[in-house]
Write a protein that holds these residues in place. Structure first.
Motif: not given
Length: 458
Positions: A393-401, A419-426, A431-434
């Motif tokens: 989860l730590s590497i997903s938001r600003q890495g894997i995703m 501009l949309s890349a970060q919110p879509i990654a979030d 979803i993965l976190t859920m």
């Protein structure tokens, strides 16, 4: 023992919501100090002009790389030191902090030299262009010269927290931020040093903070002692430091690469786009860091009660933290969406930069409501010792995703894709976190039900 018993009673018996708040407040203050510093620093640089603002944004991944190596030694060293103190091995702990700090400073010198040698290709990789190259070189070269202070400061802050000197660490953070805010306008405008003055202000503030933190050891106010005679590197110390510190280093380096890719993608459209993303990221950081501080208050409550097999309290802590963090995130979403223009205009951007930044802030804000849950569950996995899930989860938001999205979306949707890349990654990380959160929640409920049956049988 009285302090230990009081802390144990607080964590294991006190009202969950109050305990989390009590532990979260100092962490929130510390995180907000960093966020305010970054915000104000960016504000002063943006007042110079668009090229200077874009240069600072290109230089930000460089700063993050230096911080990443500082955290490698700081977090790894503090973890090992705290365990040694728990085992009453004070002499070994003193030896460890001496080895870790001196190694950190040496690493800072090596990184600084390497950075200066490969400065041009490095800044080009992170998004420098003909408009901002001279500004970027001026900014990043000073950062590399001050690398030993940046790394050393990070190590000392973490090691003081490890021995329980949280107030000293917080004072160090606040001193650095206040000095930076004072020195920024002096070097930028009074001495007319431009963006290089912002970097110099940062390094001087880091240097003075380092001396302040070192004084705790020199004046023997610390629990453990730092002495040159104790500099005895060993395989054991480095293996323990790297075991905990390397995942943090990797996570931070991935974040740095992501920001570099975002800058590079934005550079393909204009220098104004890079400057706008710099403004958006610093504003967003203000909201995100307070959330991070709150979840750091949740972590020890969840960890202690999980270890004590008080699973109902863990479930209560999750419920309370999810509720509070989500309400906070919804409020931040509303503020960023409704007041995007006046917030952005604090930076006095040119009209083109302002339009992109206002649009970008509103787009980034879309994912804010789901970040609370994501951060709480991430901290939960750390607290209960599920290292693989926590690392994922730590590497997903600003890495894997984020990294694949930055490579794909700009080709499909131009600047809107950037501009949309970060919110879509979030959202993808949410979803993965859920999914992982549902699994761990079932496990905790099963453990709690088992405990209730045992209690009734007894």
């Amino acid at each position: 023992m009285d302090q230990i018993d009081a802390r144990s009673k607080m964590l294991g018996v006190g009202k969950v919501s109050k305990v989390i708040t009590k532990l979260a407040v100092p962490a929130i203050i510390g995180m907000l100090v960093n966020a305010v510093y970054n915000f104000v620093d960016t504000m002063f640089v943006s007042w110079i002009g668009t090229n200077a603002m874009s240069a600072a944004q290109v230089g930000f991944p460089v700063f993050m790389i230096l911080v990443a190596f500082g955290q490698l030694f700081g977090i790894g060293g503090s973890s090992y030191t705290s365990r040694l103190l728990g085992e009453s091995k004070k002499e070994e702990a003193s030896k460890t902090i001496t080895v870790v700090y001196i190694t950190t400073v040496i690493s800072g010198i090596v990184l600084g030299i390497c950075g200066l040698v490969f400065l041009n290709p490095l800044v080009n990789m992170f998004g420098a262009n003909s408009d901002n190259l001279s500004y970027t070189l001026a900014y990043t070269s000073i950062l590399f010269v001050g690398a030993p202070f940046i790394l050393g400061n990070m190590a000392l802050n973490n090691m003081l927290r490890a021995e329980g000197s949280a107030i000293a660490s917080m004072c160090g953070l606040m001193l650095g931020a206040v000095l930076n805010i004072i020195l920024d306008p002096i070097f930028i405008f009074v001495f007319d040093m431009g963006v290089g003055g912002a970097a110099l202000a940062t390094i001087i503030a880091q240097g003075i903070t380092t001396l302040f933190l070192l004084s705790y050891y020199i004046r023997k106010k610390s629990v453990v002692r730092m002495k040159l005679s104790r500099f005895k590197p060993s395989k054991k110390i480095y293996s323990e430091v790297f075991k905990i510190g390397l995942p943090t280093l990797i996570r931070q380096l991935l974040a740095s690469i992501s920001i570099g890719l975002m800058n590079k993608a934005a550079t393909g459209y204009s220098t104004e786009a890079v400057a706008a993303i710099g403004i958006v990221s610093k504003i967003f950081m203000m909201g995100f860091y307070a959330l991070l501080g709150y979840t750091q208050g949740f972590l020890p409550v969840a960890g202690y009660n999980y270890g004590a097999k008080k699973y109902q309290r863990v479930l209560d802590a999750i419920k309370v933290s999810n509720k509070v963090s989500t309400i906070y995130c919804v409020i931040v979403f509303a503020v960023f969406t409704i007041f995007a223009r006046p917030i952005v205009m604090i930076f006095r951007p040119e009209p083109v930069v302002a339009d992109i930044a206002i649009k970008g802030l509103r787009i980034w804000a879309i994912s804010m409501p789901v970040l609370g849950y994501s951060m709480v569950i991430n901290m939960l996995f750390q607290a209960i010792g599920k290292a693989k899930e926590a690392a994922l989860l730590s590497i997903s938001r600003q890495g894997i995703m984020l990294i694949p999205l930055l490579l794909i979306l700009p080709k499909l949707f131009d600047l809107n894709g950037v501009l949309s890349a970060q919110p879509i990654a979030d959202v993808m990380t949410f979803i993965l976190t859920m999914i992982l959160g549902i699994i761990v929640n079932k496990e905790l409920n099963k453990l709690n039900d088992g405990d209730k049956k045992i209690s009734k049988a007894a």
